[in-house]
Design a protein around this motif. Structure first.
Motif, PDB file in Angstrom:
ATOM      1  N   ASN A  98       0.807  -1.229   0.000  1.00 36.00           N
ATOM      2  CA  ASN A  98       0.000   0.000   0.000  1.00 36.00           C
ATOM      3  C   ASN A  98       0.837   1.275   0.000  1.00 36.00           C
ATOM      4  O   ASN A  98       0.290   2.363  -0.052  1.00 36.00           O
ATOM      5  CB  ASN A  98      -0.928   0.018   1.242  1.00 36.00           C
ATOM      6  N   ILE A  99       2.134   1.140   0.097  1.00 36.83           N
ATOM      7  CA  ILE A  99       2.961   2.362   0.234  1.00 36.83           C
ATOM      8  C   ILE A  99       3.188   2.956  -1.130  1.00 36.83           C
ATOM      9  O   ILE A  99       3.825   2.796  -1.450  1.00 36.83           O
ATOM     10  CB  ILE A  99       4.274   2.033   0.951  1.00 36.83           C
ATOM     11  N   LYS A 100       2.983   2.823  -2.116  1.00 36.30           N
ATOM     12  CA  LYS A 100       3.197   3.255  -3.491  1.00 36.30           C
ATOM     13  C   LYS A 100       4.047   4.523  -3.573  1.00 36.30           C
ATOM     14  O   LYS A 100       5.283   4.450  -3.655  1.00 36.30           O
ATOM     15  CB  LYS A 100       1.849   3.450  -4.166  1.00 36.30           C
ATOM     16  N   SER A 101       3.388   5.691  -3.475  1.00 38.06           N
ATOM     17  CA  SER A 101       4.143   6.945  -3.619  1.00 38.06           C
ATOM     18  C   SER A 101       4.822   7.369  -2.320  1.00 38.06           C
ATOM     19  O   SER A 101       5.501   8.392  -2.300  1.00 38.06           O
ATOM     20  CB  SER A 101       3.215   8.070  -4.084  1.00 38.06           C
ATOM     21  N   THR A 125      11.720   5.039  -7.079  1.00 44.85           N
ATOM     22  CA  THR A 125      12.417   6.037  -6.249  1.00 44.85           C
ATOM     23  C   THR A 125      13.884   5.646  -6.081  1.00 44.85           C
ATOM     24  O   THR A 125      14.429   5.729  -4.978  1.00 44.85           O
ATOM     25  CB  THR A 125      11.736   6.150  -4.872  1.00 44.85           C
ATOM     26  N   ILE A 126      14.513   5.218  -7.177  1.00 46.89           N
ATOM     27  CA  ILE A 126      15.893   4.750  -7.095  1.00 46.89           C
ATOM     28  C   ILE A 126      16.833   5.872  -6.679  1.00 46.89           C
ATOM     29  O   ILE A 126      17.861   5.630  -6.032  1.00 46.89           O
ATOM     30  CB  ILE A 126      16.319   4.147  -8.455  1.00 46.89           C
ATOM     31  N   GLU A 127      16.498   7.139  -7.022  1.00 43.29           N
ATOM     32  CA  GLU A 127      17.366   8.243  -6.617  1.00 43.29           C
ATOM     33  C   GLU A 127      17.419   8.381  -5.101  1.00 43.29           C
ATOM     34  O   GLU A 127      18.499   8.586  -4.519  1.00 43.29           O
ATOM     35  CB  GLU A 127      16.892   9.559  -7.251  1.00 43.29           C
ATOM     36  N   CYS A 167       9.701   7.732   2.878  1.00 44.38           N
ATOM     37  CA  CYS A 167      10.328   6.737   3.769  1.00 44.38           C
ATOM     38  C   CYS A 167      11.842   6.792   3.654  1.00 44.38           C
ATOM     39  O   CYS A 167      12.552   6.829   4.681  1.00 44.38           O
ATOM     40  CB  CYS A 167       9.814   5.345   3.414  1.00 44.38           C
ATOM     41  N   PHE A 168      12.357   6.821   2.439  1.00 41.41           N
ATOM     42  CA  PHE A 168      13.805   6.804   2.287  1.00 41.41           C
ATOM     43  C   PHE A 168      14.434   8.151   2.655  1.00 41.41           C
ATOM     44  O   PHE A 168      15.598   8.201   3.048  1.00 41.41           O
ATOM     45  CB  PHE A 168      14.164   6.416   0.848  1.00 41.41           C
ATOM     46  N   ILE A 169      13.686   9.244   2.538  1.00 45.38           N
ATOM     47  CA  ILE A 169      14.212  10.517   3.028  1.00 45.38           C
ATOM     48  C   ILE A 169      14.370  10.466   4.548  1.00 45.38           C
ATOM     49  O   ILE A 169      15.362  10.957   5.116  1.00 45.38           O
ATOM     50  CB  ILE A 169      13.295  11.671   2.591  1.00 45.38           C
ATOM     51  N   CYS A 170      13.397   9.837   5.232  1.00 40.71           N
ATOM     52  CA  CYS A 170      13.516   9.678   6.681  1.00 40.71           C
ATOM     53  C   CYS A 170      14.706   8.789   7.042  1.00 40.71           C
ATOM     54  O   CYS A 170      15.463   9.083   7.973  1.00 40.71           O
ATOM     55  CB  CYS A 170      12.225   9.082   7.240  1.00 40.71           C
ATOM     56  N   PHE A 171      14.889   7.705   6.293  1.00 35.37           N
ATOM     57  CA  PHE A 171      16.033   6.831   6.550  1.00 35.37           C
ATOM     58  C   PHE A 171      17.362   7.544   6.279  1.00 35.37           C
ATOM     59  O   PHE A 171      18.367   7.288   6.955  1.00 35.37           O
ATOM     60  CB  PHE A 171      15.929   5.577   5.685  1.00 35.37           C
TER      61      PHE A 171
END
Length: 626
Positions: free
Chosen positions: A31-34, A76-78, A39-43
């Motif tokens: 369900n996380i799609k966009s 969101t590979i970048e 998420c990765f900015i938080c990580f």
């Protein structure tokens, strides 16, 4: 969560946010799609924290996501690459090394031809069937099954890359549909390609890690970076290579060239401070710049040579594609050679020689001209011009020197020498000495009462009255570079003698003559050399005034050897430097009309020769007749 991670500095709050994101992702991954970007900015914020427990737990979460759900995050590979770059730049070595490995796997995924990156991004996370709406599931069942097999095949390739770092297909992959087979080698990455952003994030991140103060991290980053470029370099177009060299590879050496100059200047200042016994100022400067100097010195001794050598070998590996960047590579090597740090200068000379060795057999005449022009430029820039400057002459009590002759003739050519520094003729030296002796009163005429106080007052400060207006270490490095350049150039010229033409030897001889003439001018000015030695230059190294006799003799020796070889083994083909010969060595194209004309002309020549032979035979028969 993204706002909280960016603003808070509390380790407990960041740990709580990471755990919440982890539970959400593993519970409802479909369900996380966009939301993968956030998420990765938080990580990424967690990866830049200074708490080892927080960084380790965050890395474990990201590692598990990339291994299990990598097909979902390809859109969101970048952000994924940025997250691993942040882990690599952290202070924890084990995590940094693992992050570098994952950056290599991301590059392997981007360069995998079995994965269609455009369609994988267009899907935007619609891979898992349990996350779709029931109507969408019915539409999916009505579509052909080939698309499902394509998606499964691409997902399997993506997971295989992130788990093992390899793209080797199994037996089931070999029987895939033709659309999933490895593409032709003609596929390339252009400047406007949508994947170029992710490529550059990987490459620039590894490039920054090469400057890391930790030896393990920068060595591994250097290895992975050039391994990626050698493996996937055939996919890059010339424009992309230009961006890589200018934006990724050349900046690796920007800081070290400036810092090496600062290091040499700092060492020279420390020597002067020790002589002047100014320990307080020396401690302040060591406290402010000590870490920078130590890091730069360590990078020069451990990483600089391997990095510059690997760059040269990469250029030679893709020489046909990146040959247009030869002037910029030569400028980089010239910048490394023209440094006050002797170790960096030696590294630059070795890499310049290595570049010519591995590319010389494939260089065209105009590219050889570039190489020898760069040699000429490097020789001129590494001459210690400050020794003959008017500023130095004034600091040792000498007036400005008369300009030398503007033209020097050698080897049958007239070469202008307007850039050479001024020197002091030998004829004017006795005049200045006589003037100084006339101005100073003779010691015999001074009364005996005035002699004791004056010498005591002058002999109280035995140190030099003022420091020299140049860096002694920089001058010594330049003189050493001159000798090394002479030997390197002679070895290259003799090795590729058959590839060079006449004007190439003119450039090489011109470089030798520059060094010889400069040494001759300096050696002829005995007054200047004596004053420099009395002022402290080279006084701690030798017991006589400085001289460049060996540089002059060695340069003339190699100069005459080249002339002798040209006389014994002259060049057969002599072409002017302009216009330069073309690269294609194919035979000229002959048109049918030209071919017919050439055949007719050949027939006419044969008929004329037959008539001449008949005429000669008739004349011989008449002479033999009685």
């Amino acid at each position: 969560f993204e706002f909280i991670m960016a603003r808070t500095t509390s380790t407990e709050i960041r740990e709580l946010v990471s755990q919440c994101l982890s539970r959400m992702i593993f519970a409802r991954v479909g369900n996380i799609k966009s939301g993968w970007k956030s998420c990765f900015i938080c990580f990424t914020h967690g990866a830049r924290d200074s708490n080892e427990a927080l960084v380790s737990s965050t890395f474990e979460i990201v590692e598990e996501i990339t291994k299990k759900f990598f097909p979902l995050i390809t859109d969101t590979i970048e952000e994924v690459v940025n997250c691993f770059v942040a882990f690599g730049e952290n202070v924890f070595t084990d995590i940094s090394l693992q992050a570098i490995e994952y950056l290599g796997r991301c590059a392997q995924y981007l360069g995998d031809d079995t994965v269609d990156h455009k369609t994988s991004r267009a899907r935007s996370g619609s891979i898992h069937h349990h996350s779709r709406h029931p109507q969408q599931q019915q539409q999916q069942q009505q579509t052909p099954t080939t698309s499902n097999s394509d998606e499964k095949q691409q997902d399997g390739a993506a997971r295989r890359v992130m788990r093992t770092g390899s793209v080797s297909s199994t037996a089931s992959d070999a029987s895939a549909t033709p659309s999933l087979q490895r593409k032709d080698s003609t596929c390339s990455v252009a400047e406007d390609d949508p994947e170029i952003g992710a490529w550059f994030l990987v490459l620039t991140g590894l490039s920054r890690m090469i400057g890391d103060p930790r030896l393990e991290v920068r060595s591994r980053a250097l290895q992975v970076l050039f391994q990626i470029l050698r493996t996937h370099g055939n996919k890059f177009q010339p424009g992309t290579w230009q961006m890589i060299f200018r934006g990724v590879l050349f900046p690796i050496f920007d800081d070290v060239t400036h810092e090496a100059t600062a290091l040499s200047q700092q060492q020279q200042q420390q020597q002067q401070q020790q002589r002047q016994q100014q320990e307080r100022q020396q401690r302040r400067r060591q406290q402010s710049n000590g870490n920078l100097i130590v890091a730069t010195d360590s990078w020069l001794k451990t990483t600089c040579f391997s990095a510059l050598t690997t760059l040269v070998e990469l250029f030679a590996h893709f020489q046909r594609t990146v040959v247009f960047l030869l002037p910029e590579v030569l400028d980089l090597l010239g910048t490394c050679i023209d440094q006050e740090n002797e170790e960096l200068s030696r590294i630059g000379i070795k890499c310049w020689q290595r570049l010519v060795h591995i590319t010389g057999a494939h260089l065209r005449p105009h590219e050889w001209t570039m190489v020898l022009q760069s040699l000429n430029k490097i020789v001129f820039s590494t001459l210690p011009h400050e020794l003959l400057s008017n500023k130095v002459r004034a600091s040792v009590g000498l007036g400005p020197a008369a300009p030398p002759k503007d033209v020097t003739m050698y080897f049958g050519y007239i070469v202008k020498r307007s850039e050479q520094k001024q020197h002091q003729p030998e004829e004017e030296q006795p005049k200045e000495e006589e003037q100084e002796q006339q101005q100073a009163p003779p010691p015999q005429q001074q009364p005996p009462q005035q002699r004791p106080p004056q010498p005591r007052q002058q002999q109280q400060p035995p140190q030099p009255p003022a420091p020299l207006p140049f860096s002694a270490q920089g001058v010594i490095t330049k003189c050493t570079s001159q000798l090394l350049l002479m030997d390197a150039a002679y070895e290259v010229i003799t090795r590729f003698y058959s590839f060079l033409q006449e004007y190439h030897f003119v450039l090489a001889l011109d470089a030798y003559m520059q060094s010889v003439q400069f040494a001759r001018f300096f050696n002829a000015d005995e007054t200047l050399r004596t004053r420099l030695w009395e002022a402290g230059f080279m006084r701690d190294r030798q017991q006589s005034p400085p001289e460049l006799y060996f540089q002059e003799a060695h340069g003339l020796h190699l100069y005459l050897q080249l002339l002798t070889r040209l006389y014994v083994n002259p060049i057969v083909q002599i072409n002017p430097p302009e216009p330069f010969p073309t690269r294609d060595n194919e035979p000229p194209v002959v048109h049918p009309e030209d071919d017919a004309d050439s055949k007719d002309s050949n027939k006419d020549d044969e008929e004329e020769e037959e008539e001449d032979e008949e005429h000669r035979a008739g004349q011989g028969a008449r002479r033999q007749a009685p």
